[in-house]
Each structure stands twice: as structure tokens, then as C-alpha cells.
Design a protein around this motif. Structure first.
Motif, mmCIF file in Angstrom:
data_model
loop_
_atom_site.group_PDB
_atom_site.id
_atom_site.type_symbol
_atom_site.label_atom_id
_atom_site.label_comp_id
_atom_site.label_asym_id
_atom_site.label_seq_id
_atom_site.Cartn_x
_atom_site.Cartn_y
_atom_site.Cartn_z
ATOM 1 N N ILE A 111 -12.142 5.170 2.723
ATOM 2 C CA ILE A 111 -13.521 5.623 2.888
ATOM 3 C C ILE A 111 -13.720 6.252 4.262
ATOM 4 C CG2 ILE A 111 -14.586 4.146 1.146
ATOM 5 C CD1 ILE A 111 -15.154 2.103 3.314
ATOM 6 N N GLU A 112 -14.810 6.986 4.375
ATOM 7 C CA GLU A 112 -15.111 7.706 5.608
ATOM 8 C C GLU A 112 -15.069 6.772 6.816
ATOM 9 O OE1 GLU A 112 -18.279 11.245 6.757
ATOM 10 O OE2 GLU A 112 -18.637 9.980 5.002
ATOM 11 N N GLU A 113 -14.530 7.263 7.905
ATOM 12 C CA GLU A 113 -14.437 6.515 9.173
ATOM 13 C C GLU A 113 -13.420 5.370 9.124
ATOM 14 O OE1 GLU A 113 -16.210 7.746 11.815
ATOM 15 O OE2 GLU A 113 -17.045 9.211 10.407
ATOM 16 N N MET A 114 -12.662 5.236 8.023
ATOM 17 C CA MET A 114 -11.694 4.149 7.909
ATOM 18 C C MET A 114 -10.389 4.556 8.578
ATOM 19 S SD MET A 114 -10.247 2.584 4.364
ATOM 20 C CE MET A 114 -9.940 0.853 4.213
ATOM 21 N N ASP A 115 -9.811 3.632 9.332
ATOM 22 C CA ASP A 115 -8.500 3.848 9.927
ATOM 23 C C ASP A 115 -7.453 3.734 8.821
ATOM 24 O OD1 ASP A 115 -6.044 3.647 11.225
ATOM 25 O OD2 ASP A 115 -6.813 2.362 12.825
ATOM 26 N N PRO A 116 -6.587 4.743 8.659
ATOM 27 C CA PRO A 116 -5.552 4.666 7.624
ATOM 28 C C PRO A 116 -4.690 3.402 7.713
ATOM 29 C CG PRO A 116 -5.645 6.884 8.513
ATOM 30 C CD PRO A 116 -6.568 6.047 9.351
ATOM 31 N N MET A 117 -4.532 2.872 8.929
ATOM 32 C CA MET A 117 -3.753 1.640 9.086
ATOM 33 C C MET A 117 -4.408 0.465 8.358
ATOM 34 S SD MET A 117 -1.115 2.707 10.484
ATOM 35 C CE MET A 117 -0.291 1.136 10.589
ATOM 36 N N GLU A 118 -5.727 0.516 8.242
ATOM 37 C CA GLU A 118 -6.444 -0.535 7.516
ATOM 38 C C GLU A 118 -6.097 -0.466 6.023
ATOM 39 O OE1 GLU A 118 -11.005 -1.857 6.434
ATOM 40 O OE2 GLU A 118 -10.700 -0.633 8.230
ATOM 41 N N LEU A 119 -6.044 0.752 5.483
ATOM 42 C CA LEU A 119 -5.663 0.934 4.077
ATOM 43 C C LEU A 119 -4.219 0.481 3.857
ATOM 44 C CD1 LEU A 119 -6.679 2.030 1.308
ATOM 45 C CD2 LEU A 119 -5.650 4.212 1.941
ATOM 46 N N SER A 120 -3.348 0.815 4.787
ATOM 47 C CA SER A 120 -1.953 0.400 4.718
ATOM 48 C C SER A 120 -1.837 -1.128 4.718
ATOM 49 C CB SER A 120 -1.159 0.993 5.883
ATOM 50 O OG SER A 120 0.194 0.638 5.778
ATOM 51 N N ALA A 121 -2.625 -1.773 5.565
ATOM 52 C CA ALA A 121 -2.624 -3.239 5.636
ATOM 53 C C ALA A 121 -3.128 -3.847 4.322
ATOM 54 C CB ALA A 121 -3.481 -3.718 6.805
ATOM 55 N N GLN A 122 -4.153 -3.239 3.717
ATOM 56 C CA GLN A 122 -4.679 -3.718 2.428
ATOM 57 C C GLN A 122 -3.597 -3.636 1.354
ATOM 58 O OE1 GLN A 122 -8.198 -1.460 1.436
ATOM 59 N NE2 GLN A 122 -9.393 -2.315 3.119
ATOM 60 N N LEU A 123 -2.878 -2.510 1.319
ATOM 61 C CA LEU A 123 -1.811 -2.351 0.330
ATOM 62 C C LEU A 123 -0.693 -3.361 0.583
ATOM 63 C CD1 LEU A 123 -0.554 -0.895 -2.089
ATOM 64 C CD2 LEU A 123 0.438 0.747 -0.475
ATOM 65 N N GLY A 124 -0.283 -3.483 1.823
ATOM 66 C CA GLY A 124 0.774 -4.429 2.171
ATOM 67 C C GLY A 124 0.438 -5.849 1.754
ATOM 68 N N LYS A 125 -0.794 -6.268 2.000
ATOM 69 C CA LYS A 125 -1.253 -7.622 1.647
ATOM 70 C C LYS A 125 -1.233 -7.806 0.134
ATOM 71 C CE LYS A 125 -5.028 -10.731 3.143
ATOM 72 N NZ LYS A 125 -4.841 -11.716 2.101
ATOM 73 N N LEU A 126 -1.714 -6.806 -0.589
ATOM 74 C CA LEU A 126 -1.738 -6.870 -2.050
ATOM 75 C C LEU A 126 -0.318 -6.941 -2.619
ATOM 76 C CD1 LEU A 126 -3.798 -6.891 -4.369
ATOM 77 C CD2 LEU A 126 -3.764 -4.395 -4.329
ATOM 78 N N LEU A 127 0.584 -6.155 -2.050
ATOM 79 C CA LEU A 127 1.964 -6.124 -2.543
ATOM 80 C C LEU A 127 2.729 -7.419 -2.261
ATOM 81 C CD1 LEU A 127 3.012 -2.439 -1.789
ATOM 82 C CD2 LEU A 127 2.520 -3.467 -4.029
#
Length: 138
Positions: free
Chosen positions: A41-57
Motif C-alpha cells: 500500500i501507499e507509503e509502505m516500505d517494501p521491506m515491510e512487505l518482504s517481512a510479511q511474506l517471510g513470516k507467512l512462509l
């Protein structure tokens, strides 16, 4: 391996496209089990998305399916980091037919076959309706 979990489906997109796609698919298929949507989402740091994926995986089975919206976009680039770590199926260009096919065929075995089936479902769902109608008139 006596017990093998069915693959999860993770949809990673810009904005809430994946979330809405899942809701649309549920109108056809009913509730989707083990389908997760991650949104950049807007203003989101891509590293945050990466961390979300990593946690889910960390919790996901090794044969999980990751579907992203646009090849070369941030969600796809993040998924590429994880693409070869386990036996993940990772495909960009997610659309309605790919999600339906992924849900219906994820219980069957054979990852290479699955990848080809998903890509085929996604591309064969793109048709020129006007051309078809004009040919039917003839």
C-alpha cells in the motif's frame, strides 16, 4: 512423507487487488481455505512487505503457490527472493482464471505440471470476445 499439507496460496499485489480478487473467486468457489493476500500500500516500505511474506512462509508448506500481479513490480521482486528457497510455485500476472485453477488443482501432486496449468489457465482466459462473436455471425 506420511502427511503432506495442501499448498497455500499467497497473493501479493499493489494495493488491495489480491484481496478483491479473492473475494470475487469466493463468489464462484465458496470460501477459500489457506489463501492469504499481502498488499503493498501507499507509503509502505517494501521491506515491510518482504517481512510479511517471510513470516507467512515460515508457517506455510514447502509447496506453497505465490501469485503476484506484475512481473518486475515490487511484490514480484520480493517473491523472487523466496522463489528458489523451497518448492514454491511463483507466478506473476495473477488473474481470476489463475486463482480459480490454483484453488481447484492445488491438491494434486506435481509442481512443474501445476505451474504450466496455472499459466495456461491465465492466458487462455484472455480472449477477444468481439472477434469470437463476429466469427459466430458468419
Amino acid at each position: 512423507e506420511i502427511f503432506s499439507m495442501n499448498p497455500w496460496i499467497i497473493i501479493m499485489t499493489h494495493g488491495y487487488f489480491g484481496t478483491e480478487l479473492k473475494k470475487s473467486a469466493e463468489l464462484v468457489l465458496g470460501p477459500l481455505k489457506d489463501v492469504y493476500c499481502l498488499s503493498l500500500i501507499e507509503e509502505m516500505d517494501p521491506m515491510e512487505l518482504s517481512a510479511q511474506l517471510g513470516k507467512l512462509l515460515e508457517e506455510a508448506p514447502d509447496n506453497t503457490i505465490i501469485l503476484t500481479d506484475l512481473f518486475g513490480g515490487t511484490p514480484s521482486n520480493i517473491s523472487a527472493i523466496y522463489a528458489t528457497k523451497k518448492n514454491y510455485t511463483v507466478i506473476s500476472g495473477v488473474n481470476f482464471p489463475i486463482l480459480v485453477e490454483a484453488d481447484m488443482s492445488r491438491t494434486e501432486s506435481g509442481n512443474e505440471d501445476l505451474t504450466e496449468r496455472l499459466i495456461s489457465a491465465g492466458t487462455s482466459g484472455i480472449v477477444n470476445i468481439r472477434k469470437i462473436m463476429e466469427e459466430m455471425k458468419k
